[in-house]
Design a protein around this motif. Structure first.
Motif, PDB file in Angstrom:
ATOM      1  N   ALA A  95      31.325  61.353  36.824  1.00  0.00           N
ATOM      2  CA  ALA A  95      30.311  60.590  37.555  1.00  0.00           C
ATOM      3  C   ALA A  95      29.535  61.491  38.516  1.00  0.00           C
ATOM      4  O   ALA A  95      28.301  61.417  38.594  1.00  0.00           O
ATOM      5  CB  ALA A  95      30.974  59.443  38.318  1.00  0.00           C
ATOM      6  N   ILE A  96      30.241  62.336  39.254  1.00  0.00           N
ATOM      7  CA  ILE A  96      29.570  63.233  40.200  1.00  0.00           C
ATOM      8  C   ILE A  96      28.710  64.248  39.461  1.00  0.00           C
ATOM      9  O   ILE A  96      27.603  64.589  39.893  1.00  0.00           O
ATOM     10  CB  ILE A  96      30.613  63.927  41.096  1.00  0.00           C
ATOM     11  N   GLY A  97      29.192  64.735  38.319  1.00  0.00           N
ATOM     12  CA  GLY A  97      28.407  65.671  37.520  1.00  0.00           C
ATOM     13  C   GLY A  97      27.117  65.043  37.002  1.00  0.00           C
ATOM     14  O   GLY A  97      26.042  65.662  37.040  1.00  0.00           O
ATOM     15  N   GLY A 140      30.306  44.625  38.814  1.00  0.00           N
ATOM     16  CA  GLY A 140      30.690  44.748  37.416  1.00  0.00           C
ATOM     17  C   GLY A 140      31.592  45.946  37.161  1.00  0.00           C
ATOM     18  O   GLY A 140      32.583  45.854  36.433  1.00  0.00           O
ATOM     19  N   LEU A 141      31.273  47.082  37.789  1.00  0.00           N
ATOM     20  CA  LEU A 141      32.088  48.289  37.598  1.00  0.00           C
ATOM     21  C   LEU A 141      33.481  48.125  38.197  1.00  0.00           C
ATOM     22  O   LEU A 141      34.480  48.541  37.604  1.00  0.00           O
ATOM     23  CB  LEU A 141      31.393  49.494  38.230  1.00  0.00           C
ATOM     24  N   THR A 142      33.566  47.536  39.382  1.00  0.00           N
ATOM     25  CA  THR A 142      34.877  47.377  40.020  1.00  0.00           C
ATOM     26  C   THR A 142      35.767  46.389  39.271  1.00  0.00           C
ATOM     27  O   THR A 142      36.997  46.450  39.373  1.00  0.00           O
ATOM     28  CB  THR A 142      34.719  46.912  41.481  1.00  0.00           C
ATOM     29  N   LEU A 143      35.162  45.468  38.516  1.00  0.00           N
ATOM     30  CA  LEU A 143      35.952  44.513  37.739  1.00  0.00           C
ATOM     31  C   LEU A 143      36.379  45.069  36.384  1.00  0.00           C
ATOM     32  O   LEU A 143      37.391  44.642  35.825  1.00  0.00           O
ATOM     33  CB  LEU A 143      35.158  43.223  37.526  1.00  0.00           C
ATOM     34  N   THR A 144      35.611  46.007  35.845  1.00  0.00           N
ATOM     35  CA  THR A 144      35.913  46.514  34.503  1.00  0.00           C
ATOM     36  C   THR A 144      36.622  47.867  34.515  1.00  0.00           C
ATOM     37  O   THR A 144      37.389  48.166  33.600  1.00  0.00           O
ATOM     38  CB  THR A 144      34.622  46.642  33.679  1.00  0.00           C
ATOM     39  N   LEU A 145      36.366  48.693  35.539  1.00  0.00           N
ATOM     40  CA  LEU A 145      36.991  50.015  35.598  1.00  0.00           C
ATOM     41  C   LEU A 145      38.288  49.952  36.395  1.00  0.00           C
ATOM     42  O   LEU A 145      38.264  49.527  37.567  1.00  0.00           O
ATOM     43  CB  LEU A 145      36.045  51.034  36.253  1.00  0.00           C
ATOM     44  N   PRO A 146      39.408  50.347  35.837  1.00  0.00           N
ATOM     45  CA  PRO A 146      40.651  50.383  36.622  1.00  0.00           C
ATOM     46  C   PRO A 146      40.520  51.411  37.741  1.00  0.00           C
ATOM     47  O   PRO A 146      39.937  52.485  37.543  1.00  0.00           O
ATOM     48  CB  PRO A 146      41.708  50.801  35.595  1.00  0.00           C
ATOM     49  N   LEU A 159      19.178  57.360  38.953  1.00  0.00           N
ATOM     50  CA  LEU A 159      19.879  58.114  39.997  1.00  0.00           C
ATOM     51  C   LEU A 159      20.697  57.182  40.876  1.00  0.00           C
ATOM     52  O   LEU A 159      21.856  57.475  41.220  1.00  0.00           O
ATOM     53  CB  LEU A 159      18.858  58.887  40.833  1.00  0.00           C
ATOM     54  N   LEU A 160      20.121  56.043  41.230  1.00  0.00           N
ATOM     55  CA  LEU A 160      20.853  55.046  42.015  1.00  0.00           C
ATOM     56  C   LEU A 160      22.067  54.537  41.237  1.00  0.00           C
ATOM     57  O   LEU A 160      23.141  54.321  41.812  1.00  0.00           O
ATOM     58  CB  LEU A 160      19.916  53.893  42.376  1.00  0.00           C
ATOM     59  N   SER A 161      21.914  54.362  39.929  1.00  0.00           N
ATOM     60  CA  SER A 161      23.026  53.883  39.096  1.00  0.00           C
ATOM     61  C   SER A 161      24.194  54.865  39.120  1.00  0.00           C
ATOM     62  O   SER A 161      25.357  54.462  39.254  1.00  0.00           O
ATOM     63  CB  SER A 161      22.554  53.687  37.654  1.00  0.00           C
ATOM     64  N   PHE A 162      23.903  56.148  38.979  1.00  0.00           N
ATOM     65  CA  PHE A 162      24.963  57.155  39.012  1.00  0.00           C
ATOM     66  C   PHE A 162      25.634  57.204  40.391  1.00  0.00           C
ATOM     67  O   PHE A 162      26.849  57.422  40.495  1.00  0.00           O
ATOM     68  CB  PHE A 162      24.405  58.525  38.641  1.00  0.00           C
ATOM     69  N   ALA A 163      24.846  57.015  41.446  1.00  0.00           N
ATOM     70  CA  ALA A 163      25.430  57.006  42.795  1.00  0.00           C
ATOM     71  C   ALA A 163      26.405  55.847  42.953  1.00  0.00           C
ATOM     72  O   ALA A 163      27.490  55.996  43.543  1.00  0.00           O
ATOM     73  CB  ALA A 163      24.313  56.923  43.837  1.00  0.00           C
ATOM     74  N   ILE A 164      26.059  54.678  42.423  1.00  0.00           N
ATOM     75  CA  ILE A 164      26.957  53.517  42.497  1.00  0.00           C
ATOM     76  C   ILE A 164      28.206  53.765  41.659  1.00  0.00           C
ATOM     77  O   ILE A 164      29.321  53.374  42.045  1.00  0.00           O
ATOM     78  CB  ILE A 164      26.211  52.252  42.031  1.00  0.00           C
ATOM     79  N   TRP A 165      28.052  54.414  40.517  1.00  0.00           N
ATOM     80  CA  TRP A 165      29.212  54.756  39.690  1.00  0.00           C
ATOM     81  C   TRP A 165      30.164  55.669  40.459  1.00  0.00           C
ATOM     82  O   TRP A 165      31.390  55.475  40.436  1.00  0.00           O
ATOM     83  CB  TRP A 165      28.737  55.427  38.399  1.00  0.00           C
TER      84      TRP A 165
END
Length: 418
Positions: free
Chosen positions: A364-366, A229-235, A402-408
């Motif tokens: 994202a890293i922050g 989902g992120l790779t399709l929506t985030l340029p 935490l896993l969600s932020f890592a994927i982001w």
């Protein structure tokens, strides 16, 4: 007179040259120009249409990942409240209607009384108490069915409308198949807690191996849906390619894998260690940290009791059995994973500060770093306070956050498509 003659001759030669130019060539050039413009416009419309389709599919998958997140959290709370074995049957459609009348409730309660959890652990349970744990498990199962419908029905619609590319069709088939597998695996896990074990007087629990498989597959489904989902929506970010960026990506990939293992360990450990919070219940080896009540073996930090490395770490034989069935070893491993994840994420943050990254990637890293420190604080508090349910549920949800932020982070640092 001579001047007029010369002008007339010059005009005649010019007209002759104009007549020699084929009319078809002009027509062809004009047609070629218009066709190239039409092709260019067609490509532009096609690209815009594909981009819009990708955004729509991406939002759908982000919504699905949110539903999976809800299922993971609700499932964890269900196990923390020891409600997971209250429904002793599994029917895809029939069980969607919960008991309503007094007679139906008494019939369902009579079924539950035939199984080990009531006989050994809850033999003094009232019908009112049973209704609570039944509704917890029923809500979890209904949420699972909602997740299945949210994947399958839109997938059929998008497929028929031609929204999926060939590669996306493969991904969507995999995700939908994984949802069905996840439901079957959930019932297979519950069955292990309903089996009679005449030779054992331990508190009935689901198999720690099946619990790990069920939770791990849910986290994989969540991660795959969120990533897609992120790779399709985030340029994609325009990051200059260099050796330092390659090292950062590798570092982020390793950190993401470590966070996944820690999230799996944290959820399993919190769920079953809750069963030992009551001093009237027996403590017996039988699952990963939560499944083994390992969190209440040593309720101290940073030492485990008086030792940095407890002397019963390898008490079981063969040695490999300790990793899965020794409560002390399971808790020790979870602590190591948690500390290692915190160190890796903090290192990733410091390494990224030396690079010129886009604003979204820095954000994202922050967020990942802040969540890591918060999660460690929640874990230590949960352990020291003997696993109160609200705090344990918060810590469990934090592991998935935490896993969600890592994927982001991984989505922001991904390579540009060629």
């Amino acid at each position: 007179m001579m001047l007029q003659f010369r002008l007339a001759a010059s005009l005649s030669r010019s007209l002759q040259r104009i007549r020699q130019v084929p009319v078809q060539r002009c027509v062809l050039n004009r047609g070629s120009s218009s066709s190239s413009i039409s092709a260019s416009l067609g490509r532009h419309v096609s690209i815009s249409s594909a981009s819009a389709s990708n955004r729509l599919v991406g939002r759908w998958l982000l919504g699905c990942s949110g539903l999976v997140l809800g299922a993971v959290v609700l499932g964890g709370v269900t196990r923390l409240t020891e409600s997971g074995l209250s429904m002793v049957d599994w029917h895809l459609v029939k069980e969607m209607k919960p008991p309503r009348s007094q007679a139906e409730w008494e019939e369902e309660f009579a079924k539950y009384q035939q199984f080990p959890e009531f006989k050994i652990l809850n033999h003094d349970m009232t019908l009112t108490e049973f209704k609570f744990i039944f509704h917890m498990e029923w809500g979890h199962r209904m949420w699972g069915r909602l997740v299945g419908l949210a994947y399958i029905l839109p997938a059929v619609f998008f497929w028929r409308r031609g929204y999926f590319s060939r590669s996306m069709k493969t991904r969507v088939l995999g995700l939908c198949g994984f949802v069905v597998f996840q439901g079957l695996l959930g019932w297979y896990m519950v069955k292990s807690g309903l089996e009679e074990r005449p030779e054992s007087y331990d508190v009935p629990r689901v198999s720690q191996y099946r619990l790990a498989a069920h939770l791990g597959s849910a986290l994989l489904l969540y991660g795959a849906s969120l990533w897609t989902g992120l790779t399709l929506t985030l340029p994609p970010n325009q990051i200059p390619h260099c050796r330092r960026l390659l090292n950062l990506r590798r570092f982020a990939n390793v950190t993401g894998g470590l966070v996944f293992l820690t999230a799996l360990s944290a959820n399993i450990s919190l769920v079953l260690l809750k069963a030992c919070a009551s001093l009237t219940r027996s403590v017996f080896p039988g699952a990963f940290v939560a499944g083994l009540d390992a969190g209440l073996v040593y309720n101290s930090f940073p030492k485990m009791g008086e030792y940095w490395i407890p002397d019963d770490l390898l008490a079981f034989s063969p040695k490999l059995k300790n990793v899965f069935e020794n409560p002390t070893t399971v808790q020790f491993d979870h602590r190591i994973l948690g500390i290692s994840s915190l160190a890796a994420i903090s290192g990733l943050f410091l390494f990224s500060r030396r690079m010129l990254l886009p604003r979204r990637a820095k954000m994202a890293i922050g967020c990942l770093t802040a969540m890591a420190w918060t999660q460690v604080a929640l874990g230590i508090s949960t352990l020291l306070l003997y696993v109160p349910t609200p705090l344990a549920a918060t810590h469990q949800s934090g592991s998935v956050a935490l896993l969600s932020f890592a994927i982001w982070v991984l989505a922001e640092l991904r390579k540009l498509p060629k």
